[in-house]
Write a protein that holds these residues in place. Structure first.
Motif, PDB file in Angstrom:
ATOM      1  N   PRO A 201      -4.313   5.814  -3.255  1.00  0.00           N
ATOM      2  CA  PRO A 201      -4.699   7.441  -3.437  1.00  0.00           C
ATOM      3  C   PRO A 201      -4.441   8.289  -2.313  1.00  0.00           C
ATOM      4  O   PRO A 201      -4.271   9.393  -2.755  1.00  0.00           O
ATOM      5  CB  PRO A 201      -6.175   6.957  -3.232  1.00  0.00           C
ATOM      6  CG  PRO A 201      -6.258   5.751  -2.540  1.00  0.00           C
ATOM      7  CD  PRO A 201      -5.176   4.979  -2.779  1.00  0.00           C
ATOM      8  N   THR A 202      -3.685   7.924  -1.473  1.00  0.00           N
ATOM      9  CA  THR A 202      -2.919   8.747  -0.616  1.00  0.00           C
ATOM     10  C   THR A 202      -1.599   8.170  -0.053  1.00  0.00           C
ATOM     11  O   THR A 202      -1.634   6.678   0.159  1.00  0.00           O
ATOM     12  CB  THR A 202      -3.995   9.121   0.664  1.00  0.00           C
ATOM     13  OG1 THR A 202      -3.440   9.975   1.489  1.00  0.00           O
ATOM     14  CG2 THR A 202      -4.150   7.893   1.306  1.00  0.00           C
ATOM     15  N   SER A 203      -0.565   8.835   0.394  1.00  0.00           N
ATOM     16  CA  SER A 203       0.686   8.341   0.605  1.00  0.00           C
ATOM     17  C   SER A 203       0.914   8.303   1.887  1.00  0.00           C
ATOM     18  O   SER A 203       2.010   8.058   2.521  1.00  0.00           O
ATOM     19  CB  SER A 203       1.968   9.158  -0.274  1.00  0.00           C
ATOM     20  OG  SER A 203       1.650  10.528   0.149  1.00  0.00           O
ATOM     21  N   PHE A 215      -3.559  -6.867   5.194  1.00  0.00           N
ATOM     22  CA  PHE A 215      -2.950  -5.628   5.915  1.00  0.00           C
ATOM     23  C   PHE A 215      -3.883  -4.428   5.738  1.00  0.00           C
ATOM     24  O   PHE A 215      -4.446  -4.479   4.590  1.00  0.00           O
ATOM     25  CB  PHE A 215      -1.562  -5.415   5.219  1.00  0.00           C
ATOM     26  CG  PHE A 215      -0.543  -6.341   5.813  1.00  0.00           C
ATOM     27  CD1 PHE A 215       0.316  -5.869   6.952  1.00  0.00           C
ATOM     28  CD2 PHE A 215      -0.055  -7.332   5.072  1.00  0.00           C
ATOM     29  CE1 PHE A 215       1.240  -6.768   7.564  1.00  0.00           C
ATOM     30  CE2 PHE A 215       1.160  -7.930   5.616  1.00  0.00           C
ATOM     31  CZ  PHE A 215       1.749  -7.487   6.764  1.00  0.00           C
ATOM     32  N   TYR A 216      -4.137  -3.728   6.634  1.00  0.00           N
ATOM     33  CA  TYR A 216      -5.082  -2.490   6.563  1.00  0.00           C
ATOM     34  C   TYR A 216      -4.046  -1.333   7.015  1.00  0.00           C
ATOM     35  O   TYR A 216      -3.090  -1.384   7.752  1.00  0.00           O
ATOM     36  CB  TYR A 216      -6.160  -2.795   7.489  1.00  0.00           C
ATOM     37  CG  TYR A 216      -7.007  -3.900   7.199  1.00  0.00           C
ATOM     38  CD1 TYR A 216      -8.216  -3.476   6.224  1.00  0.00           C
ATOM     39  CD2 TYR A 216      -7.145  -4.872   7.539  1.00  0.00           C
ATOM     40  CE1 TYR A 216      -9.139  -4.413   6.098  1.00  0.00           C
ATOM     41  CE2 TYR A 216      -7.838  -6.146   7.094  1.00  0.00           C
ATOM     42  CZ  TYR A 216      -8.860  -5.692   6.312  1.00  0.00           C
ATOM     43  OH  TYR A 216      -9.856  -6.556   5.906  1.00  0.00           O
ATOM     44  N   VAL A 227      -4.585  -3.593   1.964  1.00  0.00           N
ATOM     45  CA  VAL A 227      -3.529  -3.905   0.689  1.00  0.00           C
ATOM     46  C   VAL A 227      -3.977  -4.929  -0.113  1.00  0.00           C
ATOM     47  O   VAL A 227      -4.244  -5.895   0.247  1.00  0.00           O
ATOM     48  CB  VAL A 227      -2.162  -4.027   1.475  1.00  0.00           C
ATOM     49  CG1 VAL A 227      -1.061  -4.470   0.478  1.00  0.00           C
ATOM     50  CG2 VAL A 227      -1.590  -2.801   2.372  1.00  0.00           C
ATOM     51  N   ASP A 228      -4.112  -4.230  -1.388  1.00  0.00           N
ATOM     52  CA  ASP A 228      -4.081  -5.486  -2.287  1.00  0.00           C
ATOM     53  C   ASP A 228      -2.791  -5.769  -3.209  1.00  0.00           C
ATOM     54  O   ASP A 228      -2.307  -4.669  -3.854  1.00  0.00           O
ATOM     55  CB  ASP A 228      -5.341  -4.980  -3.649  1.00  0.00           C
ATOM     56  CG  ASP A 228      -5.540  -5.872  -4.488  1.00  0.00           C
ATOM     57  OD1 ASP A 228      -5.221  -7.064  -4.494  1.00  0.00           O
ATOM     58  OD2 ASP A 228      -6.584  -5.509  -5.341  1.00  0.00           O
ATOM     59  N   ILE A 236      -6.472   0.016  -1.400  1.00  0.00           N
ATOM     60  CA  ILE A 236      -7.852   0.113  -1.789  1.00  0.00           C
ATOM     61  C   ILE A 236      -8.819   0.573  -0.526  1.00  0.00           C
ATOM     62  O   ILE A 236      -8.794  -0.006   0.737  1.00  0.00           O
ATOM     63  CB  ILE A 236      -8.419  -1.186  -2.264  1.00  0.00           C
ATOM     64  CG1 ILE A 236      -7.578  -1.453  -3.577  1.00  0.00           C
ATOM     65  CG2 ILE A 236      -9.837  -0.896  -2.672  1.00  0.00           C
ATOM     66  CD1 ILE A 236      -8.178  -2.750  -4.012  1.00  0.00           C
ATOM     67  N   ASN A 237      -9.605   1.638  -0.686  1.00  0.00           N
ATOM     68  CA  ASN A 237     -10.302   2.297   0.411  1.00  0.00           C
ATOM     69  C   ASN A 237     -11.410   1.245   0.612  1.00  0.00           C
ATOM     70  O   ASN A 237     -12.062   0.799  -0.128  1.00  0.00           O
ATOM     71  CB  ASN A 237     -10.846   3.461  -0.097  1.00  0.00           C
ATOM     72  CG  ASN A 237     -11.680   4.016   1.142  1.00  0.00           C
ATOM     73  OD1 ASN A 237     -12.612   4.680   0.823  1.00  0.00           O
ATOM     74  ND2 ASN A 237     -11.272   4.006   2.207  1.00  0.00           N
TER      75      ASN A 237
END
Length: 383
Positions: A201-203, A215-216, A227-228, A236-237
């Protein structure tokens, strides 16, 4: 009395368990027997402070390192690092990129090395600021380029890089990078032919962390993402929305994620404008996001430990075991991505005392200024 060179292996191995890295190398230089023992050492090394990886020596081309515990410089001949830009460290390994944007993952103390797939070029990163620089590199009145040339700019495509595991312990590891001006994320594992870019949703991300099997990432608005990988890699938030704890921003905030003794911590590095109109570090705020409870806590100290922040995967050490380390101290290096070191200077280094909220130094400014590479912390890992 037996000669020192005739001491049994078990006794010598016990002795080496108390030696930091510099003494370990001195130990192995005594004689053939001691050198053999040092190579077969099975126990963990003695606790040690991180080192700083500096730039190449202009005359010898050796890579310069700074030992914090000894306040001493070392020069190591690591040909693979000659002319390369260091963009991260993790588990004692360095990520290094050359002018052709080819990257390697290397342990500078053993020279074990992985060749990385081609990295995306700055031209392909859709960075407006860099596009302008490509069209016209800033120059002085005599037409001489100011700061970095386009070739020197390109390796800086990688903002940060970390590993999930130590490659010396397992070949099943993953590397994660933040790249481009917008700090997009991508990953690679041994056997992959290319980097896989992650959608989300954000780069833009400030930092990344491998924590308890995932991973976060953290964004500039303090949102946490996981990270999914399946079926398509995406961010994913997760977790609570964390407000800016410092109130009104002045020069801005840099965020770091760290696995601290099994706790995920989000660290806000705040800035202020000094008398020379430069943005320098003003302080740090330590936050523990509680993902399951959807809340967070503010830490007043870090249990007597010391943190080391920068382009490295964040490091912590128990200052009770290392007398030369400041308790509740946060050691930091310059995160400046400026393309003109002559203009801005890599000057923002120091140690922040969380107990009394004061700022101190751990070096002489002349030690690091000027140079191109931003120094990176690394935990020596030659064992």
């Amino acid at each position: 009395m037996a000669a020192w060179s005739d001491l049994t292996c078990d006794v010598l191995e016990h002795i080496t368990s108390f030696l930091p890295l510099p003494d370990h190398y001195r130990f192995r230089a005594v004689c053939k027997n001691w050198r053999s023992v040092s190579k077969q050492m099975q126990h963990p090394p003695a606790p040690q402070l991180p080192w700083l990886v500096l730039e190449d020596d202009k005359e010898t081309k050796n890579r310069k390192f700074y030992s914090l515990s000894e306040a001493k410089h070392y020069s190591l001949d690591v040909p693979e690092l000659h002319g390369r830009y260091i963009c991260g460290s993790s588990h004692g390994w360095l990520f290094a990129v050359d002018l052709k944007i080819t990257g390697i993952l290397i342990n500078p103390f053993t020279r074990e090395c992985y060749e990385l797939p081609p990295l995306p070029a700055y031209r392909d990163c859709k960075c407006p600021h860099v596009t302008n620089l490509i069209e016209k590199v800033p120059s002085d009145y005599n037409g001489k380029p100011i700061g970095l040339t386009l070739e020197e700019i390109q390796p800086r495509i990688i903002f940060k890089a970390i590993l999930s595991h130590d490659p010396k312990e397992t070949s099943d590891f993953t590397a994660m990078i933040l790249f481009g001006e917008m700090h997009r994320s991508a990953f690679w594992s041994p056997g992959d032919s290319s980097w896989t870019v992650i959608d989300g949703p954000t780069s833009s991300m400030d930092d990344i962390l491998y924590f308890k099997g995932n991973f976060y990432a953290v964004s500039p608005n303090n949102k946490l993402y996981v990270v999914d990988f399946e079926p398509e890699p995406k961010l994913i938030n997760v977790g609570p929305k964390i407000p800016f704890e410092n109130g009104v921003e002045s020069c801005g905030i840099q965020r770091y994620l760290i696995d601290f003794n099994g706790h995920m911590l989000l660290i806000e590095r705040t800035y202020k404008v000094d008398q020379n109109a430069k943005c320098i570090t003003d302080g740090f705020i330590v936050i523990e996001p509680k993902l399951e409870q959807n809340c967070y806590n503010i830490w007043c100290d870090i249990d007597g430990y010391a943190l080391f922040l920068g382009r490295n995967a964040c490091i912590y050490v128990d200052s009770c075991l290392l007398s030369t380390c400041k308790k509740n101290g946060i050691y930091f290096t310059h995160p400046n991505e400026s393309l003109s070191p002559d203009e801005f200077g890599f000057h923002d280094f120091g140690v922040f005392d969380m107990t009394d909220k004061t700022m101190g130094t751990f070096h002489s400014v002349e030690v690091f200024f000027p140079h191109i590479d931003s120094p990176v912390w690394i935990t020596p890992n030659p064992w």
